[in-house]
Every structure is written in C-alpha cells, then in structure tokens.
Design an enzyme around this catalytic site. Sequence first.
Site, short mmCIF file in Angstrom:
data_model
loop_
_atom_site.label_atom_id
_atom_site.label_comp_id
_atom_site.label_asym_id
_atom_site.label_seq_id
_atom_site.Cartn_x
_atom_site.Cartn_y
_atom_site.Cartn_z
N GLY A 194 0.83 -1.20 0.00
CA GLY A 194 0.00 0.00 0.00
C GLY A 194 0.86 1.24 0.00
O GLY A 194 1.69 1.45 -0.88
N ASP A 195 0.65 2.10 1.01
CA ASP A 195 1.43 3.33 1.13
C ASP A 195 2.44 3.25 2.26
O ASP A 195 2.84 4.27 2.83
CB ASP A 195 0.49 4.53 1.33
CG ASP A 195 -0.34 4.38 2.60
OD1 ASP A 195 -0.35 3.29 3.20
OD2 ASP A 195 -1.00 5.38 3.00
N GLU A 196 2.90 2.05 2.59
CA GLU A 196 3.85 1.84 3.69
C GLU A 196 5.19 1.36 3.15
O GLU A 196 5.26 0.56 2.21
CB GLU A 196 3.30 0.82 4.69
CG GLU A 196 2.02 1.28 5.39
CD GLU A 196 1.45 0.21 6.30
OE1 GLU A 196 0.70 0.57 7.23
OE2 GLU A 196 1.75 -0.99 6.07
#
Length: 298
Positions: A213-215
């Site tokens: 994801g956005d990690e």
Amino acid sequence: MILNVYGIQCYQFTLTNRHQMKKREPKVVNEQAPSLAQALHQNTRIKDVIDECADDLSSVNTVLKQQLADDVNGIGVQSALQTSESVEGKVQDAASQLSSVNQALGEEILERGVLEQRLELIQIQEQAARHASFHDPLTGLPNRVLFNDRLEHGLAQANRHGWTLAIMFVDLNNFKGVNDIYGHAAGDHVLKTVALRLKDTIRSDDTFCRHGGDEFLYLLLEVGDEGNIAAIAEKITHAIELPIESPFPSEAKIPQISASIGIAIFPKDGLTAEALVKSADEAMYKAKKLKINYVFAQ
C-alpha cells in the site's frame, strides 16, 4: 624437347607447390581453439589454393597432351601425363570435399548464432524473473522478501561486530484522499515519485522496501546515536513533502503528502527481525496519532 622439359618442369613445380601446401595445413589445425568463423575463413583460403593448383595442373596437362601429340614416341611424357591427370583428379576431389566441409561449417555457424541468441534471451528472461521476485513491480523498490533477507543478514553482522542497526516504518499521510479524489493512476504516480526520492535519499548500504500500500520499510546499517537517526528521518520526511506534480496536465498539483515514521533500534527495541518491525510499526502509529514526523520506539 625443350617443350617436353618445360612441361615436365611445370608439372614438378605444381607438385612441389602442392607438397608445400600440405605441409602448411597443420598450422590451421593446430591453431589454439579457432572459432568456427575463423575455421571457415581459413578453409576457404585453402580451397582457393587447391583450386589454383588444380588449374595449374590442368594447364600443364594441356601442354603435355599437345607435346604427346607432336611426339609419338614420347613414352616419358605419356607417363608424366597420366600421373599428372591422376593428381589433378585428386586435387579436384579434395576441392569438392573441402567445399562441402565449408558449407557444413557455414550452417553450423548459423545454427550456433541462433542458439546463442536464444540463450541470451533466456538469460535476460531469467534476470527479469529474478528481479521481479525480489522487487515491487510498481516502484521498483525491494519487496518484503528481499528486505527480510537483508535484515536477517544485517542482524547477523550487527551481532557479530556489535553494530547498531535501525528500522524505520514509513507511512504516507493523506494518500487515501489522493486515491479517492484523483484516482488510482494519480496514487500510483505518487508512490513512484516517493520511491524515486527515497532512492536518492538513502545511503548506498541501506535498503528501502515497499511494505505494501502506502507503507515503506527502511533498514539502516551501522548507524550512530539517536541524533544521527533523527537527522535521517527529517531528511526523509522533507523529501516526501516536496510538491508532486499531477500526472494529468489538466489538473492542479496533488495535495501535499507527508509521512509518519516509527523508529526501532537494535538491540534496544528488539533482537529479531519480527520484533524490530513490530516495534517500528507501533512507533509509527504513535507518530501518526501525535501528528509529528517521527517517534522512537519506547
């Protein structure tokens, strides 16, 4: 009998040339590991020499036949003619066989070239598959598999040499809003832009991976004290917060993206890869809750 002598001398000269040529042949065979292309080139040159000898013998035989027609009792000339014609036939046969060998060599060179091209293609495909198995397809960053491998190796080195090792868990703020408002294409553009900036920010021995994801996860090897680690975290957040142009010319700039970072240090915050990632994850959520750039694990 001058013509007789001349004809026989021509015949002997041709045989001498052929004998010298046969002495030179092993040089071609004994060359150190010649390539097929070199062998074909050398064989072609040898065939040219054989063809030239055959032409010389044919010319000599013509002279001998003329001489024999002029001298009915020329028994010696008749014997020389028979021998010369026999040699001419052998030379022509050798030239024909060598031509067949050259054709086979040419086909072998062509086949080998095709095989080498296929092998090169297979190697490229294997490299691409190997890269894909260890890297995120969107950002090109290492994936969790490669990150975990480097983390385990880093922990082994840190244990052996007494080094300090740190992990940063990086989460992008406001990313969901970009996806919801501008679409997934814009979200992918943000992730790729951030990944490029992170690649330019980290040290050559460190590893940044896309966790999902956005990690992102950042492995820092042989770091100094918390002050040095904090300076690196500030550098990362600054790079992420820089304006990002929209991938679509008709739209305005994408809203500013920021980051929340949790930091775990070995051996203080964990002795294993799993423990360190968990500590960094918990610290990241605390930074997000407090709305600050980074927090060290407690």
